[in-house]
Design a protein around this motif. Structure first.
Motif, mmCIF file in Angstrom:
data_model
loop_
_atom_site.group_PDB
_atom_site.id
_atom_site.type_symbol
_atom_site.label_atom_id
_atom_site.label_comp_id
_atom_site.label_asym_id
_atom_site.label_seq_id
_atom_site.Cartn_x
_atom_site.Cartn_y
_atom_site.Cartn_z
ATOM 1 N N THR A 266 -29.350 -27.309 -12.747
ATOM 2 C CA THR A 266 -30.085 -26.816 -11.722
ATOM 3 C C THR A 266 -31.199 -26.038 -12.189
ATOM 4 O O THR A 266 -31.691 -25.101 -11.607
ATOM 5 N N GLY A 267 -31.808 -26.658 -13.094
ATOM 6 C CA GLY A 267 -33.236 -26.169 -13.657
ATOM 7 C C GLY A 267 -34.488 -26.486 -12.941
ATOM 8 O O GLY A 267 -34.295 -26.692 -11.585
ATOM 9 N N VAL A 268 -35.464 -26.245 -13.507
ATOM 10 C CA VAL A 268 -36.735 -26.609 -13.039
ATOM 11 C C VAL A 268 -37.485 -27.808 -12.742
ATOM 12 O O VAL A 268 -38.245 -28.044 -11.995
ATOM 13 N N GLY A 269 -36.625 -28.806 -12.810
ATOM 14 C CA GLY A 269 -36.966 -30.280 -12.824
ATOM 15 C C GLY A 269 -37.911 -30.883 -13.508
ATOM 16 O O GLY A 269 -38.418 -30.126 -14.548
ATOM 17 N N ILE A 270 -38.453 -32.028 -13.336
ATOM 18 C CA ILE A 270 -39.431 -32.391 -14.138
ATOM 19 C C ILE A 270 -40.684 -33.057 -13.253
ATOM 20 O O ILE A 270 -40.382 -33.797 -12.072
#
Length: 339
Positions: A266-270
């Motif tokens: 559930t992080g910052v994505g790419i």
């Protein structure tokens, strides 16, 4: 004499347009396949010869003209298939040579990027160790702080060791020296090892690490050590890009296409522009790691994803990535072991 000149002019006038049209076709076909170009090179003089003989034949009274025409037909029947076969062979040779040149250029570019990447990243821990050692040697650090500074030196040394290990693994992958053994490996056991290795780091980073396993064990053929390395690198990367309070999930399953293992965060994505380059050796994403107040958390060498992709290829599998509504998903696909 006049008759010969007339025959020559007719032959020239009938064959020259064929040659000119053929030259135009070859010029246009330069961007086409090599096979088409070479067939045209053989076909044009043959057609030009036929045209010249056909239009000038009305001026020929020799009885052996029919024999000459038969010879021309036989030569054409033999020459054209041979030209096609030779053209196809030459086309394949040209393509193979180009592929080899492209592969060598890509390998050289990868080596240069790796050298630049490593020389840049090795400076930081080396500079830190040197500064701390000089401070201790010069007596700048008080006796009470020596223990803390020694601990920092230990952390930097561990980081250097991880970089060296990753470089060694990456060198083996680039050299094609990684061959997965033919062992039956249960992915649930691999997941257990990964969870044990990263549980403490996830807790200290404030990230919830969880696993989801199927009721029936999923087995693949390969190396358990290498697969632990693959999933460990993916989980470590997910933890590094997930802020405190987030979640990293490692799940395993199987379907008609084979076995799979997924790491969701559930992080910052790419960034979409970075997705095709995520597994490159020298890749530096636009989205950086999440800052951590705990400097003792492992930061990795930056080669983790490239190593994971290389090890998965050695297992005849695939590694892909895409963004979720929140965060990203890395998916490993592997062939199932036969029952």
């Amino acid at each position: 004499m006049a008759e010969l000149v007339r025959v020559a002019l007719v032959a020239l006038g009938s064959s020259l347009p064929v040659v000119m049209i053929g030259g135009l076709i070859i010029r246009v076909a330069r961007g086409w396949s090599v096979t088409v170009s070479m067939v045209a090179l053989v076909l044009i003089p043959t057609l030009a010869t036929f045209a010249g003989v056909f239009w000038s034949s009305r001026f020929m009274t020799e009885p052996n003209f029919e024999a000459i025409a038969v010879v021309l037909v036989i030569v054409a029947v033999v020459t054209l298939p041979s030209a096609v076969m030779m053209a196809r062979y030459q086309a394949r040779q040209t393509v193979w040579e180009q592929e080899i040149q492209d592969a060598e250029a890509a390998a050289e570019q990868s080596r240069r990027q790796l050298v630049a990447f490593v020389s840049h990243d090795l400076r930081t821990p080396l500079a830190g160790i040197r500064a701390l050692a000089e401070a201790i040697a010069d007596g700048i650090v008080s006796q009470d702080e020596v223990r803390d500074q020694a601990k920092r030196i230990e952390h930097e040394s561990i980081r250097l060791q991880e970089m060296v290990d990753d470089l060694f693994e990456m060198a083996k992958i680039n050299a094609g020296a990684v061959n997965a053994p033919y062992d039956r490996v249960a992915l649930d056991e691999v997941v257990d090892d990964v969870m044990s290795a990263h549980g403490i780091a996830a807790e200290r980073a404030g990230v919830t690490l969880e696993a989801e396993l199927p009721a029936k064990a999923v087995r693949v053929i390969g190396s358990d050590r290498a697969l632990v390395r693959v999933l460990s690198n993916l989980v470590a990367n997910a933890i590094a890009h997930t802020p405190a309070g987030g979640r990293v999930k490692l799940s395993v399953g199987a379907d008609r296409e084979g076995a799979w293992a997924r790491v969701d965060d559930t992080g910052v994505g790419i960034d979409a522009a970075d997705l095709p380059r995520v597994f490159d050796v020298a890749y530096r994403g636009s989205n950086d790691r999440v800052p951590r107040s705990d400097s003792s958390l492992p930061s990795g060498s930056g080669l983790g994803l490239a190593i994971a992709a290389g090890l998965v290829r050695a297992h005849r599998g695939s590694l892909s990535v895409h963004n979720l509504n929140r965060g990203a998903r890395f998916e490993v696909r592997l062939p199932l072991a036969a029952d």
